[in-house]
Design a protein around this motif. Structure first.
Motif, PDB file in Angstrom:
ATOM      1  N   GLY A  31       0.649  -0.894  -0.221  1.00 27.45           N
ATOM      2  CA  GLY A  31       0.039   0.086   0.121  1.00 27.45           C
ATOM      3  C   GLY A  31       1.274   1.177  -0.313  1.00 27.45           C
ATOM      4  O   GLY A  31       0.675   2.436  -0.026  1.00 27.45           O
ATOM      5  N   GLU A  32       2.684   0.960   0.112  1.00 28.67           N
ATOM      6  CA  GLU A  32       2.958   2.141  -0.110  1.00 28.67           C
ATOM      7  C   GLU A  32       3.497   2.722  -1.221  1.00 28.67           C
ATOM      8  O   GLU A  32       2.813   2.008  -2.194  1.00 28.67           O
ATOM      9  N   PHE A  33       3.327   4.513  -1.598  1.00 24.58           N
ATOM     10  CA  PHE A  33       4.193   4.878  -2.641  1.00 24.58           C
ATOM     11  C   PHE A  33       5.310   5.594  -2.270  1.00 24.58           C
ATOM     12  O   PHE A  33       5.479   6.494  -1.597  1.00 24.58           O
ATOM     13  N   ILE A  34       6.062   4.900  -3.260  1.00 25.64           N
ATOM     14  CA  ILE A  34       7.364   5.312  -3.203  1.00 25.64           C
ATOM     15  C   ILE A  34       7.869   5.817  -4.392  1.00 25.64           C
ATOM     16  O   ILE A  34       7.067   5.833  -5.421  1.00 25.64           O
ATOM     17  N   ALA A  35       8.950   6.760  -3.933  1.00 22.46           N
ATOM     18  CA  ALA A  35       9.025   8.195  -5.161  1.00 22.46           C
ATOM     19  C   ALA A  35      10.898   7.699  -5.089  1.00 22.46           C
ATOM     20  O   ALA A  35      11.465   7.968  -4.762  1.00 22.46           O
ATOM     21  N   LEU A  36      11.181   7.443  -6.387  1.00 24.01           N
ATOM     22  CA  LEU A  36      12.852   7.505  -6.758  1.00 24.01           C
ATOM     23  C   LEU A  36      12.880   8.630  -7.843  1.00 24.01           C
ATOM     24  O   LEU A  36      12.480   8.982  -8.531  1.00 24.01           O
ATOM     25  N   LEU A  37      13.441   9.508  -6.804  1.00 25.81           N
ATOM     26  CA  LEU A  37      14.204  10.518  -7.144  1.00 25.81           C
ATOM     27  C   LEU A  37      15.422  11.669  -7.755  1.00 25.81           C
ATOM     28  O   LEU A  37      16.291  10.571  -6.090  1.00 25.81           O
ATOM     29  N   GLY A  38      15.981  12.086  -8.464  1.00 24.49           N
ATOM     30  CA  GLY A  38      16.990  12.108  -8.649  1.00 24.49           C
ATOM     31  C   GLY A  38      17.501  12.788 -10.142  1.00 24.49           C
ATOM     32  O   GLY A  38      16.849  12.693 -11.264  1.00 24.49           O
ATOM     33  N   PRO A  39      18.390  13.353 -10.401  1.00 25.38           N
ATOM     34  CA  PRO A  39      18.755  14.006 -11.222  1.00 25.38           C
ATOM     35  C   PRO A  39      19.084  12.863 -12.851  1.00 25.38           C
ATOM     36  O   PRO A  39      18.410  11.365 -12.220  1.00 25.38           O
ATOM     37  N   SER A  40      19.110  13.053 -14.077  1.00 25.53           N
ATOM     38  CA  SER A  40      19.024  12.059 -15.058  1.00 25.53           C
ATOM     39  C   SER A  40      20.157  11.267 -14.704  1.00 25.53           C
ATOM     40  O   SER A  40      21.515  12.135 -13.941  1.00 25.53           O
ATOM     41  N   GLY A  41      20.122  10.346 -14.879  1.00 23.59           N
ATOM     42  CA  GLY A  41      21.687   9.142 -14.682  1.00 23.59           C
ATOM     43  C   GLY A  41      22.359   8.923 -12.909  1.00 23.59           C
ATOM     44  O   GLY A  41      23.305   8.406 -13.358  1.00 23.59           O
ATOM     45  N   TYR A 191       7.239   4.386  -7.976  1.00 22.64           N
ATOM     46  CA  TYR A 191       7.572   5.869  -9.212  1.00 22.64           C
ATOM     47  C   TYR A 191       8.929   6.159  -9.143  1.00 22.64           C
ATOM     48  O   TYR A 191       9.300   7.268  -8.323  1.00 22.64           O
ATOM     49  N   VAL A 192       9.095   6.899 -10.280  1.00 27.97           N
ATOM     50  CA  VAL A 192      10.282   7.678 -11.215  1.00 27.97           C
ATOM     51  C   VAL A 192      10.079   8.307 -11.417  1.00 27.97           C
ATOM     52  O   VAL A 192       9.520   9.090 -12.416  1.00 27.97           O
ATOM     53  N   THR A 193      11.119   9.715 -10.916  1.00 24.13           N
ATOM     54  CA  THR A 193      10.324  11.630 -11.373  1.00 24.13           C
ATOM     55  C   THR A 193      11.629  12.133 -11.515  1.00 24.13           C
ATOM     56  O   THR A 193      12.250  11.428 -10.068  1.00 24.13           O
ATOM     57  N   HIS A 194      12.260  13.053 -11.807  1.00 24.44           N
ATOM     58  CA  HIS A 194      12.975  13.871 -11.247  1.00 24.44           C
ATOM     59  C   HIS A 194      12.600  15.278 -10.990  1.00 24.44           C
ATOM     60  O   HIS A 194      13.158  16.035 -10.841  1.00 24.44           O
ATOM     61  N   ASP A 195      11.215  15.046 -10.542  1.00 17.03           N
ATOM     62  CA  ASP A 195      10.234  16.580 -10.471  1.00 17.03           C
ATOM     63  C   ASP A 195      10.168  16.474  -8.807  1.00 17.03           C
ATOM     64  O   ASP A 195       9.706  14.973  -7.764  1.00 17.03           O
ATOM     65  N   GLN A 196      11.032  16.855  -7.828  1.00 13.48           N
ATOM     66  CA  GLN A 196      10.652  17.293  -6.329  1.00 13.48           C
ATOM     67  C   GLN A 196       9.395  17.260  -6.083  1.00 13.48           C
ATOM     68  O   GLN A 196       9.325  16.670  -5.029  1.00 13.48           O
ATOM     69  N   GLU A 197       8.834  18.457  -6.705  1.00 14.41           N
ATOM     70  CA  GLU A 197       7.272  18.886  -6.141  1.00 14.41           C
ATOM     71  C   GLU A 197       6.504  17.359  -6.578  1.00 14.41           C
ATOM     72  O   GLU A 197       5.582  17.358  -5.726  1.00 14.41           O
ATOM     73  N   GLU A 198       6.740  16.422  -7.649  1.00 10.02           N
ATOM     74  CA  GLU A 198       5.726  15.795  -7.863  1.00 10.02           C
ATOM     75  C   GLU A 198       5.672  15.154  -7.269  1.00 10.02           C
ATOM     76  O   GLU A 198       4.639  14.450  -6.659  1.00 10.02           O
ATOM     77  N   ALA A 199       7.276  14.353  -6.557  1.00 12.31           N
ATOM     78  CA  ALA A 199       7.627  13.137  -5.703  1.00 12.31           C
ATOM     79  C   ALA A 199       7.207  13.668  -3.853  1.00 12.31           C
ATOM     80  O   ALA A 199       6.280  13.132  -3.568  1.00 12.31           O
ATOM     81  N   VAL A 208      16.658   9.594  -2.936  1.00 13.65           N
ATOM     82  CA  VAL A 208      16.761  10.229  -3.121  1.00 13.65           C
ATOM     83  C   VAL A 208      18.214   9.394  -3.569  1.00 13.65           C
ATOM     84  O   VAL A 208      18.969   8.861  -2.929  1.00 13.65           O
ATOM     85  N   LEU A 209      18.406   9.906  -4.965  1.00 13.76           N
ATOM     86  CA  LEU A 209      19.248   8.768  -5.949  1.00 13.76           C
ATOM     87  C   LEU A 209      20.408   9.683  -6.549  1.00 13.76           C
ATOM     88  O   LEU A 209      20.176  11.144  -6.934  1.00 13.76           O
ATOM     89  N   ARG A 210      21.881   9.534  -6.078  1.00 16.64           N
ATOM     90  CA  ARG A 210      23.006  10.027  -6.752  1.00 16.64           C
ATOM     91  C   ARG A 210      24.565   9.317  -7.043  1.00 16.64           C
ATOM     92  O   ARG A 210      24.658   8.644  -6.334  1.00 16.64           O
ATOM     93  N   ALA A 211      24.102   9.307  -8.643  1.00 16.89           N
ATOM     94  CA  ALA A 211      25.351   8.188  -8.645  1.00 16.89           C
ATOM     95  C   ALA A 211      25.463   6.745  -8.761  1.00 16.89           C
ATOM     96  O   ALA A 211      26.386   6.426  -8.483  1.00 16.89           O
ATOM     97  N   GLY A 212      24.026   6.662  -8.656  1.00 19.71           N
ATOM     98  CA  GLY A 212      23.579   5.084  -8.564  1.00 19.71           C
ATOM     99  C   GLY A 212      22.972   5.313  -7.190  1.00 19.71           C
ATOM    100  O   GLY A 212      23.733   3.580  -6.524  1.00 19.71           O
TER     101      GLY A 212
END
Length: 353
Positions: A31-41, A191-199, A208-212
């Motif tokens: 039932g959780e909504f998880i957002a994976l957030l970060g810049p391209s790559g 849910y994958v997004t690069h938009d922090q407001e959306e997340a 929040v991911l950075r460089a993998g």
């Protein structure tokens, strides 16, 4: 198939020796909504594709309760997926697009009809059922893609930047629609997004991911107010990130100096006096005062009207740019002073994490 938790243990994926995703540990509750957030790559789509079974793991494992999933092909994982480009069949009408996955699973015709009708109702497309995708707007096509995923009654829905092709108004409408469907159907969503407001608006927890690599996992409130390092702060809207030197500790705070003016900030981590730091604050947390005040002096360079407030870019005598938001409207060329409350100025080690 329902589950209580989905667990990613050290999930890693490399391409030609380069780690696109390294050691992702994450437990997702039903039932959780998880957002994976970060810049391209940063590895967020790689993580989603590993979950979906579209990419094999280099290391690690994925578990659904006590059943190991990463050894199963995508079609046996029981997940629904919504792609960035919708991936609809252009020659099939809406109803048949939604029904396609059920037909492939040899669901009885009466059950297909019932579930497709329910999916159309959920996404408010009953009157568009006979149209081809090319006859629909972008928002309607995205709703078809969502209906096609949820009609399978999946244990998990995976969404890869599903709103990035929509205009600003449609993005807001579809954000509300996705959250409504998630809540009404009791879905578990990644849910994958690069938009922090959306997340922030959609997710129960953000990764929040950075460089993998994972930088921080937490609720929207935690990441918004307590970023773990300056990389997370940068992605969560702290537009003012100033390279400075740590000064003396003062109670629970730490002193930093900007243009010869002392500011008191809140340390994040251990900061030795004289060490390199990044002081971060949001535009809305800076306060504009008249020239000659006790704050940091600056000159207004850009003023952007944004409805009830304006976005202001100012520059200090030493050339440091400052981004502010204000209900007052200064003029370009005005000399101002800028102040900030200590709890709104976060001071991070410059080496980050």
């Amino acid at each position: 198939m329902s589950f209580e938790e989905l667990r990613l243990d050290g999930v890693s994926r490399s391409f030609g020796g380069h780690a696109a995703l390294a050691g992702l540990d994450l437990t997702i509750k039903r039932g959780e909504f998880i957002a994976l957030l970060g810049p391209s790559g940063c590895g967020k789509s790689t993580a989603l594709n590993c979950l979906a079974g579209l990419l094999p793991l280099t290391r690690g494992s994925i578990w659904q309760d006590e059943a190991r999933l990463d050894v199963l092909p995508p079609e046996r994982r029981g997940f629904g997926m919504v792609f960035q480009n919708y991936a609809l069949f252009p020659h099939l009408p809406v109803r048949k697009n939604i029904a396609f996955g059920l037909q492939m699973r040899r669901v009885p015709r009466a059950e297909i009809r019932r579930r497709v009708d329910e999916a159309l109702r959920l996404v408010h497309l009953e009157d568009q059922a006979g149209k081809l995708p090319g006859q629909l707007s972008g928002g309607q096509q995205q709703r078809v893609a969502i209906a096609r995923a949820v009609v399978l009654e999946p244990s998990l829905v995976l969404m890869d930047e599903p709103l990035s092709n929509l205009d600003a108004k449609l993005r807001l409408e579809m954000r509300t629609e996705i959250r409504r469907l998630h809540q009404s159907l009791g879905l578990t969503t990644v849910y994958v997004t690069h938009d922090q407001e959306e997340a922030l608006s959609l997710a129960d927890r953000l990764v929040v991911l950075r460089a993998g690599r994972v930088q921080q996992i937490g609720t929207p409130e935690q990441l918004h107010t307590e970023p773990a390092n300056w990389h997370v702060a940068d992605f969560m809207g702290y537009r003012n990130l100033l390279p400075l030197k740590a000064g003396a500790r003062r109670g629970a705070g730490v002193v930093v100096e900007v243009e010869g003016r002392e500011l008191l900030g809140t340390p994040v981590g251990d900061l030795a006096p004289g060490s390199d730091v990044i002081a971060g604050t949001r535009p809305e947390d800076l306060t504009i005062g008249p020239a000659g005040g006790t704050g940091v002096p600056a000159t207004v360079e850009v003023v952007e009207y944004q409805g009830r407030e304006v976005a202001v870019e100012a520059r200090t005598p030493g050339g440091i740019p400052l981004n502010l938001r204000s209900v007052d409207r200064p003029a370009v060329g005005d000399r101002i002073t800028v102040t900030v409350e200590p709890r709104r100025l976060l001071v991070f080690p410059a080496d980050g994490a």
